[in-house]
Design a protein around this motif. Structure first.
Motif, PDB file in Angstrom:
ATOM      1  N   SER A  42      54.980  42.302  34.933  1.00 44.59           N
ATOM      2  CA  SER A  42      54.231  42.408  33.560  1.00 44.59           C
ATOM      3  C   SER A  42      52.612  42.360  34.155  1.00 44.59           C
ATOM      4  N   ARG A  43      52.375  42.351  35.149  1.00 53.88           N
ATOM      5  CA  ARG A  43      50.956  42.127  35.665  1.00 53.88           C
ATOM      6  C   ARG A  43      50.264  40.860  35.114  1.00 53.88           C
ATOM      7  N   GLN A  44      50.664  40.150  34.450  1.00 52.53           N
ATOM      8  CA  GLN A  44      50.020  38.804  33.910  1.00 52.53           C
ATOM      9  C   GLN A  44      49.639  37.889  35.128  1.00 52.53           C
ATOM     10  N   MET A  45      48.389  37.583  35.165  1.00 55.37           N
ATOM     11  CA  MET A  45      48.033  36.704  36.269  1.00 55.37           C
ATOM     12  C   MET A  45      48.142  35.093  35.714  1.00 55.37           C
ATOM     13  N   ILE A  46      48.996  34.557  36.631  1.00 57.67           N
ATOM     14  CA  ILE A  46      49.632  33.238  36.021  1.00 57.67           C
ATOM     15  C   ILE A  46      49.102  32.282  37.283  1.00 57.67           C
ATOM     16  N   LEU A  47      48.259  31.118  36.721  1.00 61.39           N
ATOM     17  CA  LEU A  47      47.864  30.100  37.687  1.00 61.39           C
ATOM     18  C   LEU A  47      49.287  29.354  38.260  1.00 61.39           C
TER      19      LEU A  47
ATOM     20  N   GLN B  36      38.391  43.633  37.545  1.00 58.83           N
ATOM     21  CA  GLN B  36      39.081  44.876  37.630  1.00 58.83           C
ATOM     22  C   GLN B  36      40.050  44.967  38.777  1.00 58.83           C
ATOM     23  N   GLN B  37      41.167  45.250  38.333  1.00 55.18           N
ATOM     24  CA  GLN B  37      42.377  45.373  39.606  1.00 55.18           C
ATOM     25  C   GLN B  37      42.768  46.970  39.512  1.00 55.18           C
ATOM     26  N   LEU B  88      43.483  48.018  35.623  1.00 59.30           N
ATOM     27  CA  LEU B  88      43.585  46.884  34.766  1.00 59.30           C
ATOM     28  C   LEU B  88      42.580  45.949  34.745  1.00 59.30           C
ATOM     29  N   TYR B  89      42.073  45.856  33.452  1.00 63.14           N
ATOM     30  CA  TYR B  89      40.879  44.946  33.259  1.00 63.14           C
ATOM     31  C   TYR B  89      41.198  43.591  32.944  1.00 63.14           C
ATOM     32  N   ARG B 110      45.007  47.922  30.123  1.00 63.78           N
ATOM     33  CA  ARG B 110      45.108  48.862  31.106  1.00 63.78           C
ATOM     34  C   ARG B 110      44.341  49.973  30.590  1.00 63.78           C
ATOM     35  N   LEU B 111      43.539  50.428  31.382  1.00 66.84           N
ATOM     36  CA  LEU B 111      42.601  51.655  31.037  1.00 66.84           C
ATOM     37  C   LEU B 111      42.959  52.925  31.819  1.00 66.84           C
TER      38      LEU B 111
END
Lengths: 115, 114
Positions: A42-47, B36-37, B88-89, B110-111
């Motif tokens: 999902s690309r979510q960044m999870i700690l 920014q990724q 991806l910001y 997502r840009l």
């Protein structure tokens, strides 16, 4: 400048196995914080877990634990009883409140848990 | 528990257009970070704000600007968009006073620049 290195681009284990992800970092500072973040599809960044450099005791969060070796500048993540939902990209990150306060990330390790 | 909110979630722009990304931090968090990724890369720090003042600056192009408002939400303004800005910001927030420096990330915007 701080640098973070994850030497394992990809890893794959069977469900219920234990897996260890490696991370090394370079800094001249004595007080800092280290983190592991999980980024699923999902690309979510999870700690996932946090470690303060001044604490000798290794941090633990349920099935996740770290092996923090300050002298060696090593910060590995151990996942016990791995689950399918652990499949994700894992990033090691460094933070210091000296200088620019920002997270510096490693290149990431793509972990796949197989059924 | 409330999380970081980012809008829009997806944005498609053409080259040379402008874009505005918005971030609403976790309530009572006083610090906002932008990252920014790019595809297949780790997140790179752009800029941060503490108590509505710019705190630190990273590898943010001069074409980008950002600010934090009185309600603590932040906006990242991007002008003269280039194909390389496609990424991806992420916005992240933390509570400075907690001294734990844990940053909680939003879902990202997502840009895509065409």
């Amino acid at each position: 400048a701080q640098t973070v290195t994850q030497s394992q681009p990809e890893m794959s284990v069977q469900e219920a196995e234990t897996v260890t992800l490696s991370c090394t970092y370079d800094t001249s500072e004595s007080n800092y914080y280290l983190f592991w973040y999980k980024q699923p599809p999902s690309r979510q960044m999870i700690l996932v877990i946090r470690q303060e450099a001044y604490k000798q005791q290794n941090a633990t969060e349920n099935r996740f634990s770290v092996n923090f070796q300050k002298a060696a500048k090593s910060f590995s993540l151990k996942i016990s009883d791995s689950q399918l939902g652990d499949t994700a990209m894992y990033f090691c990150a460094f933070f210091s409140h000296q200088g620019a306060q920002k997270l510096v990330f490693g290149q990431g390790t793509r972990l796949t848990i197989n059924p | 528990a409330a999380g970081v909110i980012q809008s829009p979630r997806h944005l498609i722009k053409e080259k040379r257009e402008t874009a505005t990304l918005k971030c609403y931090p976790i309530p009572r968090h006083d610090t906002v970070y932008w990252y920014q990724q790019g595809p297949g890369q780790d997140p790179q720090f752009l800029i941060s704000f503490y108590e509505k003042m710019q705190s630190d600056k990273g590898s943010i192009p001069d074409r980008f600007s950002a600010q934090q408002f009185s309600d603590y939400h932040s906006e990242l303004n991007m002008s003269s968009l280039e194909l390389g800005d496609s990424a991806l910001y992420f916005c992240a927030s933390s509570l400075e006073r907690a001294s734990s420096y844990e940053q909680y990330f939003g879902p990202g915007t997502r840009l895509t620049v065409t």
